[in-house]
Design an enzyme around this catalytic site. Structure first.
Site, mmCIF file in Angstrom:
data_model
loop_
_atom_site.group_PDB
_atom_site.id
_atom_site.type_symbol
_atom_site.label_atom_id
_atom_site.label_comp_id
_atom_site.label_asym_id
_atom_site.label_seq_id
_atom_site.Cartn_x
_atom_site.Cartn_y
_atom_site.Cartn_z
ATOM 1 N N HIS B 77 -2.395 87.500 32.381
ATOM 2 C CA HIS B 77 -1.022 88.017 31.263
ATOM 3 C C HIS B 77 0.125 86.826 30.844
ATOM 4 O O HIS B 77 0.135 86.837 29.605
ATOM 5 C CB HIS B 77 -0.286 89.870 32.219
ATOM 6 C CG HIS B 77 1.199 89.874 31.379
ATOM 7 N ND1 HIS B 77 1.290 89.876 29.855
ATOM 8 C CD2 HIS B 77 2.038 89.166 31.817
ATOM 9 C CE1 HIS B 77 2.768 90.317 29.200
ATOM 10 N NE2 HIS B 77 3.164 89.172 31.061
ATOM 11 N N ASP B 106 -0.013 70.078 1.472
ATOM 12 C CA ASP B 106 -0.802 70.685 2.340
ATOM 13 C C ASP B 106 -0.397 70.414 3.970
ATOM 14 O O ASP B 106 0.255 69.383 3.947
ATOM 15 C CB ASP B 106 -3.144 70.948 2.296
ATOM 16 C CG ASP B 106 -3.522 71.608 3.238
ATOM 17 O OD1 ASP B 106 -2.967 71.894 4.021
ATOM 18 O OD2 ASP B 106 -4.447 72.734 2.455
ATOM 19 N N TRP B 146 -0.215 82.652 37.113
ATOM 20 C CA TRP B 146 -0.268 81.052 36.301
ATOM 21 C C TRP B 146 0.147 79.878 36.208
ATOM 22 O O TRP B 146 -0.472 79.408 35.960
ATOM 23 C CB TRP B 146 0.942 81.572 34.179
ATOM 24 C CG TRP B 146 2.093 81.656 34.629
ATOM 25 C CD1 TRP B 146 2.601 82.115 34.907
ATOM 26 C CD2 TRP B 146 2.399 80.609 33.391
ATOM 27 N NE1 TRP B 146 4.327 80.985 34.716
ATOM 28 C CE2 TRP B 146 4.054 79.649 34.423
ATOM 29 C CE3 TRP B 146 1.769 79.134 32.683
ATOM 30 C CZ2 TRP B 146 4.580 79.569 33.224
ATOM 31 C CZ3 TRP B 146 2.890 77.832 32.405
ATOM 32 C CH2 TRP B 146 3.962 78.164 32.592
ATOM 33 N N SER B 174 -6.267 71.844 21.336
ATOM 34 C CA SER B 174 -6.072 72.660 20.687
ATOM 35 C C SER B 174 -4.833 72.146 20.014
ATOM 36 O O SER B 174 -4.021 71.720 19.474
ATOM 37 C CB SER B 174 -6.180 73.567 20.495
ATOM 38 O OG SER B 174 -5.244 74.525 19.946
ATOM 39 N N SER B 175 -3.434 72.226 20.887
ATOM 40 C CA SER B 175 -2.347 71.799 21.017
ATOM 41 C C SER B 175 -1.600 70.568 19.973
ATOM 42 O O SER B 175 -0.860 70.536 19.891
ATOM 43 C CB SER B 175 -1.500 72.367 22.388
ATOM 44 O OG SER B 175 -1.784 73.834 22.480
ATOM 45 N N HIS B 258 8.011 72.302 32.862
ATOM 46 C CA HIS B 258 8.998 72.839 32.604
ATOM 47 C C HIS B 258 9.751 72.288 30.704
ATOM 48 O O HIS B 258 9.945 73.075 29.899
ATOM 49 C CB HIS B 258 10.977 71.944 33.731
ATOM 50 C CG HIS B 258 11.614 72.979 32.934
ATOM 51 N ND1 HIS B 258 12.270 74.405 33.142
ATOM 52 C CD2 HIS B 258 12.556 72.614 31.893
ATOM 53 C CE1 HIS B 258 13.352 74.217 32.694
ATOM 54 N NE2 HIS B 258 13.603 73.978 32.148
ATOM 55 N N GLU B 260 7.306 72.373 29.282
ATOM 56 C CA GLU B 260 6.777 73.528 28.086
ATOM 57 C C GLU B 260 7.021 74.884 27.851
ATOM 58 O O GLU B 260 6.732 75.487 26.700
ATOM 59 C CB GLU B 260 5.292 74.157 29.283
ATOM 60 C CG GLU B 260 4.750 75.553 28.392
ATOM 61 C CD GLU B 260 3.864 75.432 27.921
ATOM 62 O OE1 GLU B 260 3.012 74.626 27.353
ATOM 63 O OE2 GLU B 260 3.089 76.586 27.432
ATOM 64 N N TYR B 262 10.290 75.045 27.286
ATOM 65 C CA TYR B 262 11.247 74.693 25.645
ATOM 66 C C TYR B 262 10.167 74.902 24.499
ATOM 67 O O TYR B 262 10.613 74.526 23.353
ATOM 68 C CB TYR B 262 11.957 73.444 25.544
ATOM 69 C CG TYR B 262 13.121 73.044 26.898
ATOM 70 C CD1 TYR B 262 13.981 74.934 27.029
ATOM 71 C CD2 TYR B 262 13.791 72.431 27.629
ATOM 72 C CE1 TYR B 262 14.298 74.832 28.235
ATOM 73 C CE2 TYR B 262 14.084 72.850 29.076
ATOM 74 C CZ TYR B 262 15.015 73.946 28.905
ATOM 75 O OH TYR B 262 15.919 74.222 30.158
ATOM 76 N N SER B 273 17.914 79.543 13.109
ATOM 77 C CA SER B 273 18.721 78.621 12.761
ATOM 78 C C SER B 273 18.359 78.701 10.684
ATOM 79 O O SER B 273 19.179 78.087 10.129
ATOM 80 C CB SER B 273 18.654 77.040 12.491
ATOM 81 O OG SER B 273 18.556 77.032 13.698
ATOM 82 N N HIS B 307 13.792 71.732 40.050
ATOM 83 C CA HIS B 307 14.527 73.594 39.793
ATOM 84 C C HIS B 307 13.716 74.108 39.892
ATOM 85 O O HIS B 307 14.480 75.457 40.322
ATOM 86 C CB HIS B 307 15.557 73.675 38.964
ATOM 87 C CG HIS B 307 15.181 73.809 37.235
ATOM 88 N ND1 HIS B 307 16.040 73.358 36.369
ATOM 89 C CD2 HIS B 307 14.150 74.096 36.818
ATOM 90 C CE1 HIS B 307 14.805 73.889 35.242
ATOM 91 N NE2 HIS B 307 13.982 74.398 35.953
ATOM 92 N N HIS B 308 12.138 74.092 39.765
ATOM 93 C CA HIS B 308 11.042 75.238 40.464
ATOM 94 C C HIS B 308 10.496 75.876 41.554
ATOM 95 O O HIS B 308 9.854 76.093 41.948
ATOM 96 C CB HIS B 308 10.491 74.861 39.342
ATOM 97 C CG HIS B 308 10.211 75.508 37.861
ATOM 98 N ND1 HIS B 308 10.473 76.700 36.941
ATOM 99 C CD2 HIS B 308 10.893 74.406 36.744
ATOM 100 C CE1 HIS B 308 10.985 76.276 35.616
ATOM 101 N NE2 HIS B 308 10.633 75.596 35.625
ATOM 102 N N THR B 333 22.923 73.670 24.135
ATOM 103 C CA THR B 333 21.875 75.500 25.137
ATOM 104 C C THR B 333 23.846 76.327 23.633
ATOM 105 O O THR B 333 23.287 76.909 23.241
ATOM 106 C CB THR B 333 21.256 76.038 25.168
ATOM 107 O OG1 THR B 333 20.510 74.857 25.940
ATOM 108 C CG2 THR B 333 20.590 76.892 24.992
ATOM 109 N N LYS B 336 24.224 75.204 20.252
ATOM 110 C CA LYS B 336 23.286 76.269 19.193
ATOM 111 C C LYS B 336 24.111 77.772 18.825
ATOM 112 O O LYS B 336 24.301 78.248 18.264
ATOM 113 C CB LYS B 336 22.049 75.637 19.672
ATOM 114 C CG LYS B 336 20.835 74.764 19.698
ATOM 115 C CD LYS B 336 20.407 74.879 20.098
ATOM 116 C CE LYS B 336 19.120 73.763 19.233
ATOM 117 N NZ LYS B 336 18.467 73.552 18.012
ATOM 118 N N ARG B 455 8.256 89.005 43.866
ATOM 119 C CA ARG B 455 7.206 88.712 42.218
ATOM 120 C C ARG B 455 5.991 89.557 42.927
ATOM 121 O O ARG B 455 5.388 88.549 43.736
ATOM 122 C CB ARG B 455 7.731 88.135 40.963
ATOM 123 C CG ARG B 455 7.066 87.124 41.616
ATOM 124 C CD ARG B 455 7.993 85.416 41.102
ATOM 125 N NE ARG B 455 7.556 85.580 39.654
ATOM 126 C CZ ARG B 455 6.739 84.072 38.905
ATOM 127 N NH1 ARG B 455 8.060 83.460 39.086
ATOM 128 N NH2 ARG B 455 6.707 84.179 38.044
#
Lengths: 193, 532
Positions: B77, B106, B146, B174-175, B258, B260, B262, B273, B307-308, B333, B336, B455
């Site tokens: 998931h 293009d 994950w 790919s990315s 991290h 990732e 963002y 926006s 921080h993880h 943030t 924004k 979890r």
């Protein structure tokens, strides 16, 4: 279909330049990922984070013994789950003065009918005190080979640096014995005949 | 921004036909469409796995699946939603919109564009194959979460972990190719007069996101390569027995992980926006502060990864540094959120579906941001770590944040893509059912998390039963109301709605993409518009 009309849009040369530069970043960051491995080790060595102890220490002159202070040292032993040895410290705790050289022993016994090579990985808690725990002799410096059924007393000689921060009163030294990677095939067959 | 375009597009619209149009496509719109449909398909697959999780957690005890299979559900998931839904959807939107917004015909590198899309079905085919094999009883699918922490994924990983590694490599390639393409397009293909500080915010956010991707996807590739050699070639990067360190895996992973997160939110910021000024009929408040805030968030994302890992035994100095650095992110943030609210202030607002999703985004993403602030406080994190509070936090930022942003963007631009107005009534139904059910789904997780429910565990103590039952009801409701979205998109794409869209589509819309007719011609700007 992708042909660009004659206008102010930049052509293929600019794209090539951008792609080349970006590919350098990609390759650089891939290499950086691997460079993190030695960086991590060096960082832990310098700061003593992660409870990593230093290698063998030899003193040209004995540090001054600080008789006014006492530090409790606890000894812990554990085995990686696939390690079929018996392993424990002969002494659970000692009290030393910083600067004083102390020798204790661990006992290991190979419970199988095969010779096994093991590596002991040391760790000190609290981690920040690790650089002050100096070993002059340790069975963790080399691989240990035990023949079938062999029993071995393994010494550790250490000195607690008198510079040890004041707030540390107890240090815990822990060893975990791992089977040397690659010698696992022998032991798994020994465990599950 | 205004533009002059010559209306002679139609006679160059020679579209290839049949399957070859899609297989060999080098057209940014076709590739964008494929990305979006791929993401939509993965959304339903990943959603189905989530419903298996929620069905199992409907009541305490084991009902439907074995714990081993439950672990595979949480893992896949997460992987599918992160790499298969959010990221491809963003790349799809970038493909569609970036050339149109900057006045280009293009993408800069159309053949690479084709390649970067067609790696994805391969990558996810491999990943999902491991799940199918697991269902058929041929060994476990990846089951380590994950985040694939070593040694769960190295020493104890199932055989299918090697499938997973190859799949992640393909997604990474790919990315990276997609990002290189987007950067090259933005740097080289802007219409005359469009300076960097005149670019639409969506283009800006993607520009920065693409740099983040280029910086961190190779690190992820390095991490999985180390796993591969640890598993198969006798190295010991993460194996303490051979001198490695499993905690180092977490450092390398989160150095990727991290930025990732963002990557998964900045393009949504860009979409919001675009939408808020359109429906508030005002220019965006604080354009340049929006750009600088995005850049600051991107920079900060590189120095907060630990921080993880507060509970791995870091020294106090490290914990303080990562705690304060993380708190700093709240500043850009906050800028924004302030700018979005100020844009709405005294605007003549209307509440079409994209605007509704955008407002829900601002409100609910802010809740997710605040729980993030709670989590960044180190001593509190020791309590919250690995509980459902964390699950609630990142679902608020990813579902009501990233995914709502994507849905808002799809409703916003769908008339431009298809030439047909979507069904507004169905859109409103989709919005209200989604926004209610998603809160029923995720809000109770805060409570059970604070009370200590861990979890990734298929069973739980009795005192968590009511809130979990609520969350499961919300999950099924949220899952099924996405079918309204699917139906609405198909109906619009097939031209079954009564209203044809005009070129400008929305009364308050500004920007180059709205100067093109709807549906947008096969090649966007064959003659570059002049931007004043």
């Amino acid at each position: 279909m992708t042909a660009q009309p004659d206008n102010n849009h930049s052509g293929g040369d600019d794209n090539k330049k951008v792609v080349t530069r970006l590919m350098f970043i990609v390759i650089g960051m891939f290499a950086f990922g691997f460079a993190l491995v030695p960086i991590y080790d060096v960082f832990c060595d310098i700061t003593g984070l992660n409870g990593k102890t230093q290698g063998q220490v030899s003193f040209s002159e004995q540090p001054k013994v600080d008789m006014t202070r006492e530090v409790h040292i606890q000894f812990v032993a554990s085995l990686n789950e696939s390690m079929p040895w018996e392993f424990h410290p002969m002494t659970k705790t000692v009290t030393v003065h910083p600067g004083e050289s102390m020798k204790i022993e661990y006992l290991a016994r190979n419970m199988t009918d095969h010779a096994i090579i093991g590596n002991a990985v040391p760790s000190v808690a609290p981690g920040l005190a690790a650089p002050y725990f100096q070993k002059t002799e340790c069975f963790c410096f080399t691989e240990q080979k035990l023949e079938a059924g062999e029993e071995k007393r393994m010494p550790v000689v250490f000195v607690v640096d008198p510079e040890l921060p004041e707030d540390v009163e107890t240090l815990t030294l822990s060893y975990t014995f791992f089977i040397k990677p690659g010698s696992e095939t022998i032991t798994t067959s020994a465990l599950h005949p | 921004m205004s533009a002059v375009i010559e209306e002679h597009h139609d006679h160059h619209d020679h579209k290839p036909t049949g399957i070859g149009r899609w297989l060999f496509s080098t057209n940014h719109k076709d590739i964008g469409t494929m990305y979006l449909w791929f993401s939509f398909l993965m959304f339903f697959i990943g959603g189905t796995l989530a419903l298996v999780i929620r069905a199992e957690l409907f009541e305490p005890g084991l009902q439907f699946v074995e714990p081993e299979f439950f672990n595979q559900m949480t893992t896949l998931h997460g992987l599918i939603m992160v790499f298969g839904v959010i990221m491809p959807a963003f790349v799809g939107l970038a493909n569609w919109m970036v050339p149109m917004m900057i006045g280009a015909p293009d993408m800069a590198l159309p053949r690479m564009n084709n390649w970067s899309f067609w790696l994805l079905p391969g990558a996810f085919g491999i990943l999902i194959a491991s799940l199918i094999m697991s269902i058929m009883g041929m060994g476990s699918a990846p089951n380590f979460g994950w985040t694939f922490y070593a040694p769960l994924s190295t020493t104890y990983g199932p055989a299918s972990t090697d499938y997973f590694i190859f799949s992640v490599h393909l997604m990474g390639i790919s990315s990276i190719m997609g990002s290189i393409n987007i950067i090259a397009t933005i740097m080289n293909m802007r219409a005359p007069g469009m300076t960097y500080m005149k670019m639409p915010i969506f283009v800006w956010t993607w520009f920065i996101t693409a740099y983040l991707l280029i910086a961190v996807m190779p690190v992820l590739a390095g991490a999985v390569t180390m796993m591969l050699t640890d598993r198969n070639f006798g190295t010991s990067f993460f194996n303490a027995a051979g001198g490695g360190d499993p905690v180092m895996f977490q450092h390398i992973f989160w150095f990727f992980g991290h930025p990732e997160v963002y990557i998964m939110i900045l393009p949504s910021f860009g979409i919001i926006s675009e939408i808020v000024p359109t429906f508030a009929r005002k220019k965006i408040f604080g354009y340049s502060s929006m750009v600088y805030a995005t850049a600051s968030i991107a920079f900060l994302s590189f120095i907060v990864w630990a921080h993880h890992m507060f509970t791995t035994g870091m020294p106090v100095a490290g914990e303080l540094f990562f705690m304060y650095a993380t708190m700093l992110i709240a500043v850009p943030t906050g800028v924004k959120v302030f700018n979005w609210v100020s844009t709405m202030w005294k605007g003549s607002m209307t509440f079409e579906t994209p605007m509704l999703f955008a407002i829900a985004f601002i409100f609910l993403f802010t809740i997710g941001g605040f729980t993030g602030l709670m989590l960044c406080i180190t001593p509190a994190d020791f309590q919250y770590h690995d509980t459902y509070f964390v699950v609630a936090h990142f679902h608020y930022v990813l579902v009501t944040g990233a995914a709502f942003g994507i849905m808002a963007g799809v409703y916003f631009w769908l008339p431009k893509w298809t030439g047909n107005m979507y069904d507004e009534t169905l859109g409103k139904w989709h919005f209200w059912t989604s926004v209610i059910s998603v809160n029923v789904l995720f809000f109770p997780m805060h409570f059970v998390g604070l009370a200590g429910m861990p979890r990734r565990i298929p069973d739980y103590s009795l005192q968590f039963a009511e809130f979990n039952a609520m969350a499961s009801v919300g999950a099924f409701a949220f899952g099924f109301c996405q079918l309204i979205f699917l139906y609405n998109v198909i109906k619009t794409a097939r031209g079954k709605t009564s209203v044809k869209a005009t070129g400008q589509v929305w009364e308050g819309a500004h920007g180059l993409e709205w100067t093109l007719p709807s549906p947008a011609p096969f090649h966007s700007f064959t003659t570059p518009p002049q931007v004043k």
